[in-house]
Write an enzyme that holds these catalytic residues in place. Structure first.
Site, mmCIF file in Angstrom:
data_model
loop_
_atom_site.group_PDB
_atom_site.id
_atom_site.type_symbol
_atom_site.label_atom_id
_atom_site.label_comp_id
_atom_site.label_asym_id
_atom_site.label_seq_id
_atom_site.Cartn_x
_atom_site.Cartn_y
_atom_site.Cartn_z
ATOM 1 N N GLU A 216 0.863 -1.194 0.000
ATOM 2 C CA GLU A 216 0.000 0.000 0.000
ATOM 3 C C GLU A 216 0.893 1.236 0.000
ATOM 4 O OE1 GLU A 216 -3.672 -2.412 2.066
ATOM 5 O OE2 GLU A 216 -2.846 -0.694 3.133
ATOM 6 N N HIS B 257 -3.875 3.349 5.060
ATOM 7 C CA HIS B 257 -3.951 2.207 4.134
ATOM 8 C C HIS B 257 -4.479 2.650 2.777
ATOM 9 C CE1 HIS B 257 -3.678 -1.251 7.072
ATOM 10 N NE2 HIS B 257 -3.783 -0.202 7.880
ATOM 11 N N GLU C 152 -8.539 4.460 4.896
ATOM 12 C CA GLU C 152 -8.396 3.804 3.593
ATOM 13 C C GLU C 152 -8.463 4.890 2.534
ATOM 14 O OE1 GLU C 152 -7.901 0.587 2.982
ATOM 15 O OE2 GLU C 152 -8.270 -0.246 4.969
HETATM 16 ZN ZN LIG Z 1 -4.294 -2.126 4.231
#
Ligand SMILES: [Zn+2]
EC number: 3.5.1.96
Length: 330
Positions: free
Chosen positions: A64, A154, A217
């Protein structure tokens, strides 16, 4: 930056290149102390200390890359003095071994091994790393004297109805009002509230160190160098404001709030996810939809509408294979 130490000039490359030196430290011309604590762990402390402590972590999943690049640039900017620093700051690159191989993890998902769950998998390379990280943040937070924050950054592995969203760990205490106000100002489409303890890094720091923690995220996984960093402007501005100890200048934007109502349980290799393999995060299903089956187990939507997040039928048995969420009215 002629006199910048290689740790600060390129934290990522230094981390990836297996330096035999474990601990390096120094002081910037503005008085900031820095301390490289080994494999991807770097602490900054203002000259006269601070009662605010902040952990910024990325790469808990090794591929990531975008948040890793954001942190790397942030380190460079702190080193030159371009980025002011008013808080104790721990920057942490998570699964360094997986980052070296450009994969999500080697053997086990690191973000399921916190909350001391790594103790059950002593032979996994990720278990050792989880133990190292738990120890590093314990030392950092044990020396904290005031508020503690943790942003774990992330990027998702699948498309999503919301390209950026946050996930608050389960807490028995109320969520921090200041953290919630900050999250309105970093361009998130949605915020999820978890319903149960988990082996995630954000749950660990919240539960064991009373940190105000969130998993963020931020778009989709891309190779190093191919990220559209403009997509991350909101979170970048927020991190920089938190590091500088100032208020973000971004206007507040509403996001949708969801609460987790269930997790999909993979008990065996007979687990079947009854959805297309490329299903987007937050896809909605009506009451009665059969979502997943396994030996002696089925998951059927029981609310009027539920949405799926992080579906992953390929996880190992015993690991969650997805979350089911419902929208809550603010
Ligand atoms: Zn992740």
């Amino acid at each position: 930056m002629p006199h910048t130490h290689p740790v600060l000039a390129d934290f990522l490359s230094f981390t990836l290149s297996h330096h035999p030196i474990d601990i390096v430290k120094g002081q910037l011309t503005n008085g900031v102390h820095w301390h490289y604590l080994g494999d991807g762990i770097l602490e900054f402390v203002p000259q006269h200390g601070s009662d605010q402590s902040l952990v910024l972590s990325a790469g808990i999943h090794g591929n990531e890359t975008a948040p890793i690049e954001l942190l790397n640039t942030l380190v460079q900017n702190i080193a030159t003095g371009e980025q002011p620093l008013a808080v104790r700051l721990l920057m942490l690159l998570g699964n360094v071994a997986a980052m070296r191989q450009n994969c999500r993890y080697l053997q086990d998902d690191l973000n399921r091994l916190f909350d001391h769950r790594h103790q059950k998998l002593p032979d996994s390379p990720e278990a050792q790393r989880a133990a190292n990280i738990e120890e590093a943040i314990a030392q950092f937070f044990d020396a904290a004297s005031g508020k503690k924050y943790h942003l774990d950054l992330h990027t998702a592995i699948r498309p999503s109805s919301f390209s950026r969203f946050g996930l608050l760990p389960y807490q028995s205490r109320p969520y921090d009002a200041y953290l919630l106000s900050l999250l309105e100002r970093c361009d998130l489409g949605a915020l999820l509230i978890n319903h149960a303890p988990a082996g995630t890094f954000a749950y660990h720091s919240s539960q064991h160190h009373s940190a105000e923690s969130v998993t963020l995220e931020l778009g989709k996984v891309q190779p190093f160098g191919q990220n559209q960093l403009a997509e991350f402007a909101g979170i970048n501005a927020l991190m920089r404001a938190m590091v500088a100890g100032t208020e973000p200048t971004t206007a507040a934007q509403p996001y949708k709030t969801f609460k987790v109502v269930a997790q999909l349980e993979k008990h065996s290799e007979d687990f079947v996810l009854n959805l297309p393999s490329d299903v987007a995060n937050f896809t909605a299903y009506p009451k009665g939809t059969l979502i997943a089956t396994d030996q002696g187990y089925e998951y059927i939507v029981s609310h009027g509408e539920e949405r799926i997040v992080f579906p992953n039928p390929k996880v190992k048995p015993g690991v969650r294979a997805g979350l089911m969420v419902v929208e809550v009215n603010n």
